[in-house]
Design an enzyme around this catalytic site. Sequence first.
Site, PDB file in Angstrom:
ATOM      1  N   TYR A 147       0.822  -1.217   0.000  1.00 33.31           N
ATOM      2  CA  TYR A 147       0.000   0.000   0.000  1.00 33.31           C
ATOM      3  C   TYR A 147       0.855   1.266   0.000  1.00 33.31           C
ATOM      4  CZ  TYR A 147      -4.687  -1.944   0.646  1.00 33.31           C
ATOM      5  OH  TYR A 147      -5.893  -2.577   0.459  1.00 33.31           O
ATOM      6  N   LYS A 198       2.983 -15.156   2.047  1.00 30.32           N
ATOM      7  CA  LYS A 198       3.348 -16.012   0.921  1.00 30.32           C
ATOM      8  C   LYS A 198       4.868 -16.203   0.956  1.00 30.32           C
ATOM      9  CE  LYS A 198       1.449 -17.254  -2.518  1.00 30.32           C
ATOM     10  NZ  LYS A 198       1.073 -18.658  -2.893  1.00 30.32           N
ATOM     11  N   ASP A 230      -2.970 -17.986   0.371  1.00 20.96           N
ATOM     12  CA  ASP A 230      -3.988 -18.609  -0.490  1.00 20.96           C
ATOM     13  C   ASP A 230      -4.702 -19.728   0.260  1.00 20.96           C
ATOM     14  OD1 ASP A 230      -1.588 -20.023  -0.514  1.00 20.96           O
ATOM     15  OD2 ASP A 230      -1.755 -20.657  -2.609  1.00 20.96           O
ATOM     16  N   ASP A 254      -6.511  -7.065   3.730  1.00 20.58           N
ATOM     17  CA  ASP A 254      -7.635  -6.434   3.031  1.00 20.58           C
ATOM     18  C   ASP A 254      -8.533  -7.523   2.447  1.00 20.58           C
ATOM     19  OD1 ASP A 254      -9.118  -4.314   1.868  1.00 20.58           O
ATOM     20  OD2 ASP A 254      -8.078  -4.642  -0.037  1.00 20.58           O
ATOM     21  N   ASP A 258     -12.345  -9.246   3.999  1.00 11.72           N
ATOM     22  CA  ASP A 258     -13.597  -9.249   3.233  1.00 11.72           C
ATOM     23  C   ASP A 258     -14.205 -10.654   3.214  1.00 11.72           C
ATOM     24  OD1 ASP A 258     -13.542  -6.561   2.590  1.00 11.72           O
ATOM     25  OD2 ASP A 258     -13.966  -6.888   0.468  1.00 11.72           O
TER      26      ASP A 258
HETATM   27  C1  IPM Z   1     -10.550  -1.354   3.412  1.00 15.94           C
HETATM   28  C2  IPM Z   1     -10.733  -0.708   2.063  1.00 15.94           C
HETATM   29  C3  IPM Z   1      -9.582   0.245   1.803  1.00 15.94           C
HETATM   30  C4  IPM Z   1      -8.317  -0.585   1.723  1.00 15.94           C
HETATM   31  C5  IPM Z   1      -9.734   1.137   0.573  1.00 15.94           C
HETATM   32  C6  IPM Z   1     -11.003   1.941   0.605  1.00 15.94           C
HETATM   33  C7  IPM Z   1      -8.544   2.044   0.403  1.00 15.94           C
HETATM   34  O1  IPM Z   1     -10.875  -1.687   1.087  1.00 15.94           O
HETATM   35  O2  IPM Z   1     -10.416  -0.605   4.401  1.00 15.94           O
HETATM   36  O3  IPM Z   1     -10.572  -2.571   3.499  1.00 15.94           O
HETATM   37  O4  IPM Z   1      -7.975  -1.126   0.670  1.00 15.94           O
HETATM   38  O5  IPM Z   1      -7.646  -0.685   2.757  1.00 15.94           O
HETATM   39 MG    MG Z   2     -11.058  -3.667   1.877  1.00 13.01          MG
END
Ligand code: IPM
Ligand code: MG
Length: 369
Positions: A147, A198, A230, A254, A258
């Site tokens: 990042y 990884k 993975d 990230d 999710d």
């Molecule tokens: C998160 C989001 C952010 C990230 C974006 C909005 C920059 O996806 O907080 O998970 O990638 O960290």
């Molecule tokens: Mg995210």
Amino acid sequence: MSDTQNKTHSMLILPGDGIGPEVMEEVKRVITWMEENRGLKFDISEDHVGGRAYDEYGVPLADKTLQKAKEVGAVMFGAVGGSKWDGVDYDKRPEAGLLTLRKELNLFANLRPALCFEPLVDASSLKPELVSGLDIMIVRELTGGVYFGEPRGIEELSNGQRRGVNTQVYETYEIHRIGHVAFDLARKRRGHVTSSEKANVMESGLLWREEMEIIARDYPDVEYQNMLADNCGMQLVRAPKQFDVIVTDNLFGDMLSDVAAMLTGSLGMLPSASLGEVGKGALYEPVHGSAPDIAGKGIANPLATILSFAMALRYTYDCGDEATLIEDAVNEVLKDGIRTADIQQEGKTLVSTSEMGDHILAALTKLNK
Ligand code: IPM
Ligand code: MG
């Protein structure tokens, strides 16, 4: 009255874009409820961030907003982004506002709990028996890795091709400080840490693994394992209850968060805390994004943001009882069959964003007796 109740808690609210402002409205109502019913005192300021700030100030995070964020106890953050700003340069994109806040406040530890509320067991895309009782804490490194790594950019090559570059980079201290957060948390939970990278293809992953193994030796009481990222993604959807704390880098964190979020029934349920050094600022935000497709319709789920406020009460303001009260109220409302569209199930009561807020306030009042 306890000490924390006499204190005034300073907070900066940054609703941002998309559904951010809608869900934040409901948090403001919870704050007012806390002031009226629990004697808490807040000193709240509010400003723009992300695309909205770009439109108003020409930048996704104005200097004065950043300054304020550094002064307050915590920032409550909604969401940023939307196709409206797709053409804008990376450094002025809505997302850059959030990334700058994380970096400038040195919020290196992102805690993303994936907790399955029992009434939502059926809303998960996995079989109920796989997610019932699920309680995972993802500890994501937030200020390093790909990042922020240099060099980065898109360059034109002499042969007419273009070349896009990002750099995955970690130094020992970054791995150690996030590692300690994960192991310390595991001690207060079920005593198990999985570190994900990884190491089979990336040197930065190998360093991550080697340094985590060193930290693990300081915590003989915590069970530790490495897992390739993975495989970790696969295991999360195969048998998520094997995990307690997962510690991982910025990018894998990230993605994995999710995945973990969806296991709980909805991305709209997951809060997060971004913490740096103790007492030096914090940011609380829902894991879901700005969801431009449903923005302005009044149907977004405000629970992740409300639960993020609960995390702020617990981790920044030392109001653990009030945090638990909010979490209990959320459970109560879900038990009563109240659902926003994202978690709607047959036979349940579909409500709007603000109606969900009404139900939360009613449950708070009921549980506060
Ligand atoms: C998160 C989001 C952010 C990230 C974006 C909005 C920059 O996806 O907080 O998970 O990638 O960290
Ligand atoms: Mg995210």
